[in-house]
Design a protein around this motif. Structure first.
Motif, PDB file in Angstrom:
ATOM      1  N   ASN A 125       0.817  -1.220   0.000  1.00 57.61           N
ATOM      2  CA  ASN A 125       0.000   0.000   0.000  1.00 57.61           C
ATOM      3  C   ASN A 125       0.850   1.270   0.000  1.00 57.61           C
ATOM      4  OD1 ASN A 125      -2.376  -1.418  -0.147  1.00 57.61           O
ATOM      5  ND2 ASN A 125      -2.805  -1.330   2.049  1.00 57.61           N
ATOM      6  N   ALA A 126       2.031   1.201   0.562  1.00 52.37           N
ATOM      7  CA  ALA A 126       2.910   2.376   0.549  1.00 52.37           C
ATOM      8  C   ALA A 126       3.345   2.721  -0.873  1.00 52.37           C
ATOM      9  CB  ALA A 126       4.123   2.127   1.427  1.00 52.37           C
ATOM     10  N   LYS A 127       3.510   1.688  -1.696  1.00 49.29           N
ATOM     11  CA  LYS A 127       3.919   1.905  -3.084  1.00 49.29           C
ATOM     12  C   LYS A 127       2.726   1.938  -4.033  1.00 49.29           C
ATOM     13  CE  LYS A 127       8.496  -0.223  -2.614  1.00 49.29           C
ATOM     14  NZ  LYS A 127       9.420  -1.281  -3.110  1.00 49.29           N
ATOM     15  N   LYS A 128       1.523   1.751  -3.482  1.00 51.30           N
ATOM     16  CA  LYS A 128       0.305   1.754  -4.292  1.00 51.30           C
ATOM     17  C   LYS A 128       0.407   0.745  -5.432  1.00 51.30           C
ATOM     18  CE  LYS A 128      -0.967   6.583  -3.412  1.00 51.30           C
ATOM     19  NZ  LYS A 128      -1.352   7.887  -4.043  1.00 51.30           N
ATOM     20  N   THR A 129       0.859  -0.428  -5.101  1.00 48.88           N
ATOM     21  CA  THR A 129       1.091  -1.437  -6.135  1.00 48.88           C
ATOM     22  C   THR A 129       0.605  -2.801  -5.655  1.00 48.88           C
ATOM     23  OG1 THR A 129       3.032  -0.222  -6.926  1.00 48.88           O
ATOM     24  CG2 THR A 129       2.839  -2.522  -7.604  1.00 48.88           C
ATOM     25  N   VAL A 130       0.007  -3.539  -6.581  1.00 49.09           N
ATOM     26  CA  VAL A 130      -0.359  -4.926  -6.322  1.00 49.09           C
ATOM     27  C   VAL A 130       0.439  -5.797  -7.288  1.00 49.09           C
ATOM     28  CG1 VAL A 130      -2.352  -4.853  -7.887  1.00 49.09           C
ATOM     29  CG2 VAL A 130      -2.266  -6.559  -6.065  1.00 49.09           C
ATOM     30  N   TYR A 131       0.836  -6.965  -6.815  1.00 48.18           N
ATOM     31  CA  TYR A 131       1.689  -7.848  -7.591  1.00 48.18           C
ATOM     32  C   TYR A 131       1.005  -9.199  -7.807  1.00 48.18           C
ATOM     33  CZ  TYR A 131       5.138  -4.480  -5.909  1.00 48.18           C
ATOM     34  OH  TYR A 131       5.818  -3.326  -5.606  1.00 48.18           O
ATOM     35  N   LEU A 132       1.358  -9.833  -8.902  1.00 45.27           N
ATOM     36  CA  LEU A 132       0.911 -11.196  -9.153  1.00 45.27           C
ATOM     37  C   LEU A 132       2.139 -12.017  -9.548  1.00 45.27           C
ATOM     38  CD1 LEU A 132      -1.321 -13.276  -9.387  1.00 45.27           C
ATOM     39  CD2 LEU A 132      -1.638 -12.588 -11.779  1.00 45.27           C
ATOM     40  N   GLN A 133       2.581 -12.849  -8.627  1.00 41.38           N
ATOM     41  CA  GLN A 133       3.685 -13.758  -8.901  1.00 41.38           C
ATOM     42  C   GLN A 133       3.115 -15.029  -9.495  1.00 41.38           C
ATOM     43  OE1 GLN A 133       7.105 -13.323  -8.503  1.00 41.38           O
ATOM     44  NE2 GLN A 133       7.229 -15.272  -9.594  1.00 41.38           N
ATOM     45  N   MET A 134       3.543 -15.361 -10.690  1.00 39.21           N
ATOM     46  CA  MET A 134       3.027 -16.530 -11.400  1.00 39.21           C
ATOM     47  C   MET A 134       4.159 -17.527 -11.610  1.00 39.21           C
ATOM     48  SD  MET A 134       0.553 -14.650 -14.182  1.00 39.21           S
ATOM     49  CE  MET A 134       1.918 -13.955 -15.103  1.00 39.21           C
ATOM     50  N   ASN A 135       4.023 -18.677 -11.004  1.00 35.57           N
ATOM     51  CA  ASN A 135       5.013 -19.743 -11.117  1.00 35.57           C
ATOM     52  C   ASN A 135       4.410 -20.954 -11.818  1.00 35.57           C
ATOM     53  OD1 ASN A 135       6.828 -18.138  -9.600  1.00 35.57           O
ATOM     54  ND2 ASN A 135       6.105 -19.017  -7.676  1.00 35.57           N
ATOM     55  N   SER A 136       5.272 -21.830 -12.275  1.00 31.30           N
ATOM     56  CA  SER A 136       4.820 -23.068 -12.942  1.00 31.30           C
ATOM     57  C   SER A 136       3.786 -22.760 -14.017  1.00 31.30           C
ATOM     58  CB  SER A 136       4.243 -24.030 -11.908  1.00 31.30           C
ATOM     59  OG  SER A 136       5.194 -24.344 -10.917  1.00 31.30           O
ATOM     60  N   LEU A 137       4.108 -21.799 -14.837  1.00 34.27           N
ATOM     61  CA  LEU A 137       3.153 -21.363 -15.855  1.00 34.27           C
ATOM     62  C   LEU A 137       2.867 -22.452 -16.872  1.00 34.27           C
ATOM     63  CD1 LEU A 137       4.411 -17.715 -16.218  1.00 34.27           C
ATOM     64  CD2 LEU A 137       2.043 -18.362 -15.757  1.00 34.27           C
ATOM     65  N   LYS A 138       1.635 -22.446 -17.344  1.00 41.31           N
ATOM     66  CA  LYS A 138       1.167 -23.427 -18.320  1.00 41.31           C
ATOM     67  C   LYS A 138       0.679 -22.701 -19.568  1.00 41.31           C
ATOM     68  CE  LYS A 138      -0.660 -26.278 -14.529  1.00 41.31           C
ATOM     69  NZ  LYS A 138      -1.879 -26.922 -13.972  1.00 41.31           N
ATOM     70  N   PRO A 139       0.677 -23.370 -20.704  1.00 41.73           N
ATOM     71  CA  PRO A 139       0.163 -22.717 -21.918  1.00 41.73           C
ATOM     72  C   PRO A 139      -1.260 -22.189 -21.742  1.00 41.73           C
ATOM     73  CG  PRO A 139       1.367 -24.686 -22.510  1.00 41.73           C
ATOM     74  CD  PRO A 139       1.291 -24.672 -21.007  1.00 41.73           C
ATOM     75  N   GLU A 140      -2.050 -22.842 -20.939  1.00 41.87           N
ATOM     76  CA  GLU A 140      -3.435 -22.384 -20.727  1.00 41.87           C
ATOM     77  C   GLU A 140      -3.519 -21.125 -19.869  1.00 41.87           C
ATOM     78  OE1 GLU A 140      -2.197 -25.463 -20.193  1.00 41.87           O
ATOM     79  OE2 GLU A 140      -3.129 -26.415 -18.423  1.00 41.87           O
ATOM     80  N   ASP A 141      -2.391 -20.669 -19.342  1.00 38.22           N
ATOM     81  CA  ASP A 141      -2.363 -19.390 -18.640  1.00 38.22           C
ATOM     82  C   ASP A 141      -2.218 -18.217 -19.604  1.00 38.22           C
ATOM     83  OD1 ASP A 141      -0.383 -20.975 -16.125  1.00 38.22           O
ATOM     84  OD2 ASP A 141      -2.514 -20.476 -15.992  1.00 38.22           O
ATOM     85  N   THR A 142      -2.009 -18.516 -20.878  1.00 40.78           N
ATOM     86  CA  THR A 142      -1.860 -17.462 -21.878  1.00 40.78           C
ATOM     87  C   THR A 142      -3.136 -16.624 -21.957  1.00 40.78           C
ATOM     88  OG1 THR A 142      -0.273 -18.708 -23.201  1.00 40.78           O
ATOM     89  CG2 THR A 142      -1.537 -17.009 -24.334  1.00 40.78           C
TER      90      THR A 142
END
Length: 123
Positions: free
Chosen positions: A73-90
């Protein structure tokens, strides 16, 4: 609130990416935040959400155990860490902001949206 998503790209299956969504304008900490995605020819779907203080998170079953949402909240930023990505995540990934207390999958409860960032996972 204005939202700017970034961090997308091309990655091989099994790889990782970290998306960011920077907010400007009104106080960031009053909003629950969500990530949605839309693949070609498919409807936009909920991926994950996080409450205003970051203590509550929700995940779609398809990404549980692989994706992690966090916020600063101090940086006004939200993150999404995505691991073990799959083609269906495209998909194009969108961040969104809502005044709800618990971040849920209903997209029309999120009045503020970023422009989207493309994630492509090759097999």
């Amino acid at each position: 609130v204005q939202l700017q998503a970034s961090g997308g790209g091309l990655v091989q299956a099994g790889g990782s990416l970290r998306l960011s969504c920077a907010a400007s304008g009104r106080t960031f900490s009053i909003y629950a935040m969500g990530w949605f995605r839309q693949a070609p020819g498919k409807v936009r779907e909920f991926v994950t959400g996080i409450s205003r203080n970051g203590e509550t998170t929700n995940y779609a079953d398809s990404v549980k155990g692989r994706f992690t949402i966090t916020r600063d909240n101090a940086k006004k930023t939200v993150y999404l860490q995505m691991n073990s990505l799959k083609p269906e995540d495209t998909a194009v990934y969108y961040c969104a902001a809502s005044s709800v207390v618990i971040p849920g999958p209903t997209s029309n409860l999120y009045p503020y949206w970023g422009q989207g960032t493309q994630v492509t996972v090759s097999s």
